[in-house]
Write an enzyme that holds these catalytic residues in place. Structure first.
Site, PDB file in Angstrom:
ATOM      1  N   HIS A 113     -14.181   1.242   9.136  1.00  0.00           N
ATOM      2  CA  HIS A 113     -13.419   1.804   8.034  1.00  0.00           C
ATOM      3  C   HIS A 113     -11.913   1.767   8.267  1.00  0.00           C
ATOM      4  CE1 HIS A 113     -12.329   4.428   4.800  1.00  0.00           C
ATOM      5  NE2 HIS A 113     -11.908   5.369   5.605  1.00  0.00           N
TER       6      HIS A 113
ATOM      7  N   GLY B 151       3.968   0.679   2.371  1.00  0.00           N
ATOM      8  CA  GLY B 151       4.895  -0.354   1.919  1.00  0.00           C
ATOM      9  C   GLY B 151       5.587   0.010   0.614  1.00  0.00           C
TER      10      GLY B 151
ATOM     11  N   GLY C 189       0.849  -1.195   0.000  1.00  0.00           N
ATOM     12  CA  GLY C 189       0.000   0.000   0.000  1.00  0.00           C
ATOM     13  C   GLY C 189       0.877   1.234   0.000  1.00  0.00           C
ATOM     14  N   LEU C 190       0.307   2.355   0.384  1.00  0.00           N
ATOM     15  CA  LEU C 190       1.094   3.592   0.355  1.00  0.00           C
ATOM     16  C   LEU C 190       2.360   3.466   1.189  1.00  0.00           C
ATOM     17  CD1 LEU C 190      -1.650   6.333   0.542  1.00  0.00           C
ATOM     18  CD2 LEU C 190      -0.234   5.701  -1.393  1.00  0.00           C
TER      19      LEU C 190
ATOM     20  N   GLU D 189      -1.174   1.935   8.480  1.00  0.00           N
ATOM     21  CA  GLU D 189      -2.297   1.579   9.342  1.00  0.00           C
ATOM     22  C   GLU D 189      -1.942   0.420  10.276  1.00  0.00           C
ATOM     23  OE1 GLU D 189      -5.909   0.766   7.177  1.00  0.00           O
ATOM     24  OE2 GLU D 189      -7.078   0.462   8.995  1.00  0.00           O
TER      25      GLU D 189
ATOM     26  N   ARG E 101     -15.188  12.181  12.371  1.00  0.00           N
ATOM     27  CA  ARG E 101     -15.946  10.989  11.994  1.00  0.00           C
ATOM     28  C   ARG E 101     -16.626  10.301  13.166  1.00  0.00           C
ATOM     29  NH1 ARG E 101     -11.510   8.646   7.672  1.00  0.00           N
ATOM     30  NH2 ARG E 101     -12.053  10.143   6.054  1.00  0.00           N
TER      31      ARG E 101
END
Lengths: 253, 637, 227
Positions: free
Chosen positions: B400, B44, B41-42, B424, B329
């Site tokens: 989420h 990694g 992902g971003l 994350e 949120r």
């Protein structure tokens, strides 16, 4: 109230890359029309598992139309009949009760089948490796607003950059050509001043890699555009053709 | 007490002085070090590409068929940075403060400040990579606002910002593959971490095509394997998202921090059936122009267009006049839940509220709105069958993002030396609630601008292995365990599928450990989880074998780990007797129904240690010290 | 030269060669049609045009050889492309229904191309390498009308004419996709002009197809009237 559908599915089954594979027929009942196509396959897979059979292998991940993993030709059309839609975003409300649905993997020499509906699309990764980038090293960039870029150009770049690499263009092309995929990347980067620096070698190198992978040649029938879930225009191919021609004519090395 | 190795000195100088003190690896020596990166992902991809540029030998493992498909691709709204291009009073300090406050004062000050500091460089770098961020007619970058901020600091590329940023990082990674600095293995899943003398030295993977279990050794292991929202089964996460890698690392000695901090995103398309496989997010960006409302009258079945203004309750604007529809949120989600629980919800199930853009469409015209959100509108229409230009969207919260994750120190190293955790997968920067457009910022900050320094410092202090150590006992033992687990799964031949168990677990957690948690409910969950787990091992049905591509087996392995992880998840929620951010214990709330923190007792990071042979983890605390902000009751009124 | 050869080895390079040779052929076909239509002006005009052309020899031989070469390159490179295309999908679809609106002309390019090639050989044998005077050139009044007579006699045979018309329809189809394709393949195309280019391409195809077909049709009708 949602309708329920009974369907006959004709699905390509192939145990492994070297197996021959064949179509098998399955029946599913009481399919809710608000299900997505993949959820319908989930239902079938749960049933198959309960019957002690191997479920159908298919690629999928985000299920919201952006990762580009899901891929199948449904009733002769890549990603099914809806335009601008990935398979995971195709919902069962677009099918009729008692319909027969033929489900096949992408077919191309460059995308060999791994299992059932799963194909190997690593050819796309290798094409990107050949030049689908701007070689900016981390830490070397000037301020983001140092170079203004006309909005019109960025919009065109973004139109092309929306490609999700699903391979529908190849699947739908009568010649299994990857020109839309390559065109989209070349077009994305060439519309940005940062991307112009390596523009000449990019188009040439990516096309060479594309040829090496065994994709076919574009015959300008534009089936790729019609099948593209992100509606990427064939004008990106025209742009690639132009960049390629000038890359050869003006390149020093 | 855990030592987070936070550098001394004033907050704003910590990172720069720390960088100066970090050790460096000689350029000629970098090639001697083998780095493993798990996840593309971003975090990694950016880490792998940057480390490869520096000259390290990098091996990358990716669960999907291409690095470009990692779930970061789905991020829609944008990425924050303290550029202050909008000249609306933004600064590094303000981004820092907003993030700390948004996280309900449960994040580490030094980390958050560093994040705000490097945020600007991320935007610069991404533009240089060719990310087509939205621009104004002047040619300069455009910004939008996101929840929890009163400035416009969010950079975006239509509704596909995550995609564009990931493609930037992915292309940088492919460039390094081409230059032979990176070896990438697609369709592989990390199933265990290998430590030798307590130091991370490699991983065990399963090749998802051949089923082969392989050992890979390295001088440093970097995990960027994402979050665990899909523990709820229904979430906005992709189907392949799972916690197996972090859970395995945890069982090898990495502490798990704040697992109960989960983010339930307010604007998702509501659930519509039992068969549903995932939930779809509608970007928070929509709250810029959309107004959230329900009919004032509970059970009002009129069409939304037939309900006059005075019959509508714009509850976010009513309750939080300052931030209105742009409250963070956790607060938005809870308000939606409260109203739906009170019977004011709309739609067939009553579990939805309207997100109405009609006022904005009228004010700005359909064209302008289409330019901003057309892809989201199309997606909404495909899924729901309703046209949002004509009928207001219906939304409901959904799991989420998970703020919790493996504990890391200031250098992003876990409690296992040599194991670094990014994005994350770690717990570090968002406290108890993450602000919109901050996940992309954190992932890229970790990968591009933090890990290259801190990993170098670690490597400079060790000697490269340079021999094949995968034959060592530690590897063989770990491999053996993985093989055993696989064979146990395929030979159980029970009656229930992995999805079936996963749904059962997910529903339990959603009911008992979701948006609102009670002591009694959490106890119930704690009783129930071991029951599900033991039934799982007796009654799981995995068709096929472990020797080829077997998606049922993959799923079953992930569910098995979730069934273990779930217990810690609930236990953490139970132990934290306060409400903060995404963790809302109904027993602890202000008279207005807002989350009530207990700073005296719980101003710490809960880091859990797995003790071999014991059922319960041991709690370690990292005290959170706030030097430059005052802990206040969060107010967005 | 090395660059040109490298170009020849890539997919886009080959397509651009086909497109460029195609354009040259279009120019020739257009000129050829303009000349041929002189037949409507009667035998004197037409024969003097033929005489003018033969008068250009031997320079004309060079141009004719060049034209032949262009034809051969166009055909050979297309052949190479088609072979790769066939090989790029070893297993086809069970069900294949296009999602787009690809034109018939585009789908049948190799087919129309092959017909045109066959026609070309026939046509050369028919009119170019047959003597432009003598028995075949004598019309009903017993006079030798040279090339005019040869063409007139040939097209008086309905079978002969039909074959020509079919071939000309093929050329029409071939060109209607060809011109659009040329613009796309060389990249002289902007999204704004797509529709205009497609229209021009189609009109041109129809025009060429009709223009050439007019000659046998004219002869057939004239015969019918005379009978």
């Amino acid at each position: 109230m949602d309708k329920k559908l009974n369907l006959k599915l004709m699905i390509w089954r192939q145990k492994g890359p070297k197996d021959k594979g064949a179509f098998e027929i399955y029946k599913v009942k009481d399919i809710d029309t608000s299900m997505s196509f993949l959820e319908m396959l989930d239902v079938l897979n749960e049933e198959l598992t309960h019957e002690g059979k191997e479920p159908i292998a298919f690629d999928h991940d985000c299920r919201e139309g952006i990762c580009g993993a899901c891929a199948a030709v449904v009733n002769g059309k890549a990603h099914g009949k809806l335009k601008g839609t990935t398979l995971c975003q195709l919902h069962m409300r677009h099918f009729e009760n008692n319909e027969t649905i033929v489900i096949e993997p992408w077919r191309a020499k460059a995308f060999p089948v791994i299992k059932d509906l799963i194909v190997d699309r690593s050819a796309f990764d290798r094409i990107i490796s050949a030049g689908g980038y701007i070689s900016a090293k981390t830490g070397s960039a000037p301020d983001a607003n140092a170079i203004p870029i006309p909005k019109e150009n960025v919009d065109l770049a973004m139109d092309a950059a929306a490609c999700i690499g699903c391979g529908a263009c190849v699947a739908a092309c009568p010649n299994a050509s990857a020109m839309l995929f390559v065109g989209a990347k070349v077009s994305h980067l060439i519309h940005l001043p940062q991307g112009k620096v390596e523009g000449k070698s990019r188009a040439y190198d990516m096309v060479r890699q594309m040829d090496k992978e065994g994709f076919g040649n574009c015959s300008n029938e534009y089936e790729c555009e019609a099948a593209c879930p992100k509606n990427i225009s064939v004008s990106t191919i025209a742009r690639l053709n132009r960049e390629f021609m000038f890359s050869k004519l003006t390149r020093k090395t | 007490m855990l030592d987070a190795k936070i550098p001394s000195g004033p907050l704003k100088d910590k990172w720069s002085s720390h960088k100066l003190h970090l050790q460096l690896v000689n350029p000629a020596n970098k090639r001697k070090y083998q780095v493993i990166v798990v996840g593309t992902g971003l975090a990694g991809s950016s880490a792998a590409a940057t480390l490869a540029e520096l000259g390290y030998r990098v091996k990358v493992f990716c669960i999907q068929d291409s690095a470009r498909r990692a779930h970061s691709i789905s991020a829609q709204g944008g990425i924050n940075a303290a550029k202050n291009y909008a000249n609306d009073g933004d600064s590094i300090e303000r981004l820092f403060y907003d993030t700390i406050k948004g996280g309900d004062f449960r994040a580490r000050e030094a980390n958050v400040h560093r994040l705000a500091e490097v945020s600007n460089a991320i935007i610069d770098h991404c533009v240089a990579q060719g990310v087509p961020f939205a621009r104004e007619y002047s040619g300069y970058l455009d910004n939008r606002s996101f929840g929890g901020a009163q400035v416009s600091r969010t950079f975006y590329a239509r509704g596909q910002t995550g995609q564009q940023l990931l493609l930037g990082a992915y292309s940088a990674l492919r460039k390094e593959v081409e230059r032979d600095n990176v070896e990438i293995r697609h369709r592989t899943e990390m199933l265990d971490l290998v430590t030798i003398d307590g130091v991370a030295k490699g991983i065990i993977i399963r090749d998802l095509i051949t089923g082969k279990i392989e050992s890979h050794s390295a001088d440093v292991v970097i995990m960027a394997t994402g979050g665990y929202s899909s523990i709820f089964y229904l979430s906005t996460n992709a189907k392949a998202c799972n916690a197996t890698a972090i859970w395995r690392a945890h069982k090898r000695g990495a502490f798990m921090a704040n697992p109960c901090y989960t983010q339930i995103h307010p604007t998702c398309i509501p659930v519509h059936g039992e068969y549903q496989s995932k939930l779809t997010l509608m970007s928070e960006g929509l709250r810029n122009d959309g107004r959230v409302w329900v009919p004032k009258q509970a059970g009002d079945k009129r069409l939304p267009s037939e309900i006059p203004e005075e019959g509508r309750d714009y509850f976010l604007e009513r309750k939080y006049p300052t931030f209105g529809n742009l409250v963070p949120r956790d607060i938005a989600s809870r308000s939606v839940k409260e109203l739906c629980d009170a019977g004011q919800g709309v739609g067939d199930t009553g579990m939805a509220v309207y997100l109405d853009l009609s006022a904005a469409i009228e004010r700005l015209g359909k064209e302008k709105i289409a330019e901003r959100y057309s892809n989201l509108f199309e997606m909404y229409e495909k899924i729901s069958g309703h046209n949002p230009y004509e009928y207001p969207m219906m939304i409901y919260p959904a799991p989420h993002y998970t703020m919790g994750g493996l504990w890391v120190d200031y250098n992003l190293m876990s409690t296992i030396p040599g194991l670094f955790v990014l994005g994350e997968a770690n717990f570090s920067d968002h406290g108890a609630n993450r602000l919109g457009a901050s996940a992309l910022m954190q992932g890229l900050a970790d990968g591009y601008f933090i890990i290259p320094y801190t990993v170098g410092d670690y490597l400079a202090q060790i000697t490269p292995i340079n021999t094949d150590i995968t034959t060592f006992a530690a590897f063989k033992e770990a491999e053996g365990q993985v093989v055993q687990k696989v064979s146990r799964l395929v030979s159980a031949k029970g009656k229930r599928t992995a999805d079936d168990f996963h749904k059962q677990l997910g529903k339990l957690l959603w009911d008992k450990c979701g948006m609102a948690r009670t002591e009694a409910g959490l106890h119930e969950a704690l009783d129930k989880i071991p029951e599900i787990r033991s039934e799982f091992w007796d009654n799981i049905n995995v068709p096929g074998s472990g020797e080829d591509l077997n998606q049922s087996l993959e799923k079953a392995g992930r569910v098995a780990d979730y069934l273990e992880f779930a217990e810690l998840f609930v236990r953490d929620a139970l132990h934290r007797k306060e409400s903060c951010g995404g963790h809302f214990r109904t027993e602890y709330q202000t008279p207005e129904g807002e989350a009530k923190r207990d700073d005296e007792k719980f101003c710490y990071v809960a880091a859990w240690e797995h003790i071999e042979g014991q059922n319960e983890q041991q709690l370690h605390k990292e005290a959170l010290k706030f030097e430059s902000v005052n802990l206040t009751q969060r107010s967005y009124k | 030269m090395v660059k040109a050869l490298q170009h020849y080895q890539t997919s886009i390079g080959r397509k651009q060669i086909v497109a460029t040779t195609g354009l040259l052929l279009i120019l020739f076909i257009t000129g050829h049609l303009a000349g041929n239509l002189l037949i409507l002006g009667g035998p004197d005009l037409y024969n003097s045009y033929a005489k003018f052309l033969t008068g250009l020899r031997p320079g004309l031989y060079f141009i004719e050889a060049l034209l032949g070469l262009v034809f051969l390159i166009h055909i050979w490179v297309t052949y190479l492309l088609v072979i790769t295309n066939i090989r790029s999908r070893p297993i086809g679809y069970r069900l294949n229904s296009p999602k787009g609106d690809r034109s018939l002309a585009a789908q049948i390019m190799p087919f129309t191309g092959s017909i045109i090639f066959a026609f070309l050989i026939f046509h050369l044998w028919d009119f170019t390498f047959t003597p432009h005077s003598g028995a075949a050139s004598i019309l009903r009044d017993g006079k030798d009308y040279g090339l005019y007579g040869l063409v007139y006699n040939a097209f008086s045979d309905p079978l002969h004419s039909t074959f020509y018309i079919i071939a000309m329809v093929c050329i029409g189809f071939h060109l209607s996709h060809g011109i659009e394709s040329f613009c796309q393949t060389l990249g002289f195309k902007h999204p704004k002009h797509t529709q205009a280019i497609r229209l021009v391409s189609n009109l041109f195809g129809v025009m060429i197809g009709w223009g050439y077909s007019m000659i046998p049709v004219y002869v057939l009708i004239k015969n019918m009237v005379n009978n």
